[in-house]
Structure formats: C-alpha cells, structure tokens
Write an enzyme that holds these catalytic residues in place. Structure first.
Site, PDB file in Angstrom:
ATOM      1  N   TYR A 149     146.912  -5.792 126.849  1.00 52.63           N
ATOM      2  CA  TYR A 149     145.998  -4.961 126.057  1.00 52.63           C
ATOM      3  C   TYR A 149     146.782  -3.879 125.313  1.00 52.63           C
ATOM      4  O   TYR A 149     147.370  -2.975 125.928  1.00 52.63           O
ATOM      5  CB  TYR A 149     144.952  -4.297 126.942  1.00 52.63           C
ATOM      6  N   HIS A 171     146.120 -13.479 134.603  1.00 55.70           N
ATOM      7  CA  HIS A 171     145.177 -13.327 133.484  1.00 55.70           C
ATOM      8  C   HIS A 171     144.728 -14.678 132.934  1.00 55.70           C
ATOM      9  O   HIS A 171     143.551 -14.882 132.639  1.00 55.70           O
ATOM     10  CB  HIS A 171     145.845 -12.498 132.393  1.00 55.70           C
ATOM     11  N   SER A 177     132.836  -8.828 129.807  1.00 55.34           N
ATOM     12  CA  SER A 177     131.901  -8.981 128.686  1.00 55.34           C
ATOM     13  C   SER A 177     130.471  -9.193 129.183  1.00 55.34           C
ATOM     14  O   SER A 177     129.774 -10.102 128.733  1.00 55.34           O
ATOM     15  CB  SER A 177     132.329 -10.133 127.766  1.00 55.34           C
ATOM     16  N   GLY A 199     127.706  -9.319 126.575  1.00 58.04           N
ATOM     17  CA  GLY A 199     127.942 -10.217 125.454  1.00 58.04           C
ATOM     18  C   GLY A 199     128.735  -9.612 124.319  1.00 58.04           C
ATOM     19  O   GLY A 199     128.455  -9.862 123.153  1.00 58.04           O
ATOM     20  N   ARG A 200     129.764  -8.836 124.662  1.00 57.68           N
ATOM     21  CA  ARG A 200     130.586  -8.131 123.661  1.00 57.68           C
ATOM     22  C   ARG A 200     129.724  -7.223 122.788  1.00 57.68           C
ATOM     23  O   ARG A 200     129.965  -7.090 121.594  1.00 57.68           O
ATOM     24  CB  ARG A 200     131.395  -9.120 122.821  1.00 57.68           C
TER      25      ARG A 200
END
Length: 326
Positions: free
Chosen positions: A54, A122, A201, A204-205
């Site tokens: 990230y 990940h 998420s 849903g983002r």
C-alpha cells in the site's frame, strides 16, 4: 466497542482498513489519516490493517507513526506477497519462504514495532506450494517477529492445506452484500477450522453508502474508475440495488453503510469487517454499526435485496481476478 475473536486473537468487532490512506482512492493526506487512526483507537477500534504494497511502503510508515505512542492499544495486521501490478493490473506475487523472511523485516522497520500481531500472505503464487509458504511463515512466529498467521483471498482447499501446517488465525477476503463468493465454501471451511474471516471492502468500495453515484465524483486516480462494477450500465444496475438497501436501512434506522456492516456482523460471530476511510466522520459512522442489531427478518430482506447474481460487473479487472481464490 464490542470485541470478537478470530482464531484465538481478540479484536474490535469492526476494524479499520488503512489502504486508502496511501493509495487507490485518491491523494494521501497524512495529518487527516493520523487523526482518523487516533480517533479509531479512542473509540475502541483497535484492529488496524495495512500491507507493504500500500503506497509502496508509505502506509506501513504512516500507521507506524500514528501508533508509536499507543502500540499497546493496537492489534496490528500487515501483509506481504504482492510485488507490483503489471499489465492489465496482473499482480506480480512472491509467496516464497525466502521472500517472507525479507519482507517481514522490512515491514517491522517501516512500522517501527518489534512484533506484528497478524501477518498475512497477501496473495498466493501457485508456483510455490502453500505448505512451503506456511512453513516459512511459521519460522517468523518461532523467531518472535509475528504472533499469528493469516491468508488472503485463497480457496477453501488452500486454506485447509495451510492450516494443517500451522494454525491459521484469519482469512481476509472481500465480503459484502455486493461480493458473496466466500459463501460457497470458504466461510464453511473457516467455521469448521476455527478461523476468523476478516471482510475487506465490506461496503462495496463505498457504493453501499449511497454516496457514489457517478465516476465524475471520484478523483482522477481513483481505482474505482477502472473497476467493472463502477462502469456505465453496470453502475446504473448496481445503484438500483443500492436503492433497495437504502430503503431497508431507513426502516432499520441506520445509514446504508451501517446496515451493510451490521449485515456482515449478523452473519457469523467470527466475522470482522474492516471498512477503510481517511475521514473521522466516516470512521465514526462505521463504528456505530456495532449498535445496529438486525433481526433475522431484516437480514433475510437484505439477502433478497441484493442476490449474489444480481450485481453487475466483476470486482476486479481480469488481471486482479487471476490472483484470487488460488
């Protein structure tokens, strides 16, 4: 803040995904993000999620700065394995034991901590046997660098094979009203093996908040601009589903985002959603979802409002999809 157990690790019932503080959803704002992390800890949201990829390390450094004086309040999770995204966002993944050894030392340095509470693979490269990866990660536990092991976006079979080598505390996968693939077999496997499910998420983002209605509202570098679910006719169809969630949320007396999080919390006592945000106001709204107690009838209404096959468009491009359920 309510607590839940994933494996034998106790965490806040809702965590904080920190990815968007450094990448994917527009420009970073470190001061705002640090304020949000501090407010999370004040509210009892102690489960912080980051990864070495990230912001190419920026996010771990940011989280490290934010928790430096409050380390004992935090259950800290990070991840390794994704090296980069190449053509068509196809992920370059190294899940070898040797890379795990190098990656953990780099993450510890960026985070400024002596031990990582939960260390995830990940993504998995199928060229490396999962048994070999987990054996290497188990060495990190023995060395005192990591307390618990996790996996992200793997199949039920891979999860079972990994757990046979060393106890897996948590599986992190996308799970929300808009993404329910884990319900096919992964969730049942987690329950059987006593593994917690960390849902990323979970709104849903952002679409399940009802605040994302057009791509014009998003920053030019926002990841959602290339996600199929947010494109053209797909977005139009998906917003019709969101409208149904909004109606149910109004009946419940909660925001749509809170309703989506409460739906996850009601699904299983060992599911922990980790919604991400840079903003204190959104964090406070998300944390408030623990007080939303859905009845079985309300859960069923939400299930029916967003059937698994009703969501239009994939959650990733073809390159991203190639790295999940491995």
């Amino acid at each position: 803040m309510e607590r839940r157990t994933i494996g034998n690790l106790e965490v806040s019932a809702i965590g904080l995904g920190c990815m968007g503080m450094s990448s994917v959803y527009g420009a970073a704002n470190d001061p705002d993000s640090i304020r949000t992390i501090h407010r999370a800890l004040d509210l009892g949201v102690n489960f912080l999620d980051t990864a070495d990829i990230y912001g190419q390390g920026h996010n771990e450094e940011l989280v490290g700065r934010a928790i430096a004086a409050r380390r004992d309040e935090v259950v800290l999770a990070t991840k390794f394995g994704i090296l980069d995204a190449g053509e068509d966002a196809r992920l370059q993944v190294d899940s070898s034991p040797d890379y795990a050894r190098r990656a953990v030392d780099a993450s510890l340095l960026r985070l400024g901590v002596d031990v990582i509470d939960l260390y995830y693979l990940h993504r998995r490269n199928p060229d490396t046997a999962i048994e070999d990866t987990i054996a290497g990660m188990a060495e990190l536990v023995a060395a005192g660098k990591v307390r618990h092991l996790g996996l992200s976006e793997v199949s039920a079979d891979t999860l079972r094979r990994a757990h046979a080598v060393h106890p897996i505390t948590a599986l992190q996968s996308e799970y929300s009203l808009f993404e329910r693939n884990v319900e096919a077999s992964v969730l049942a496997t987690c329950r059987e093996l006593g593994i917690g499910l960390v849902a990323f998420s979970p709104i849903g983002r952002g679409i399940l908040t009802g605040t994302v209605t057009t791509l014009d509202e998003l920053d030019s570098d926002d990841f959602r601009r290339v996600v199929p679910r947010f494109q053209g006719a797909n977005l139009e169809q998906n917003l019709e589903l969101v409208a149904q969630v909004q109606r149910i949320a109004a009946e419940v007396g909660a925001t749509p985002g809170q309703c989506a999080l409460a739906w996850l919390l009601a699904k299983d006592p060992h599911i922990v959603p980790i919604p991400g945000t840079k903003r204190v106001s959104r964090l406070e709204e998300n944390a408030g979802a623990v007080s939303v107690r859905l009845t079985a009838e309300q859960v069923a209404k939400l299930d029916a409002a967003v059937p698994p096959d009703a969501v239009a468009g994939d959650r990733y491009s073809a390159g991203g999809l190639a790295a999940v359920n491995t």
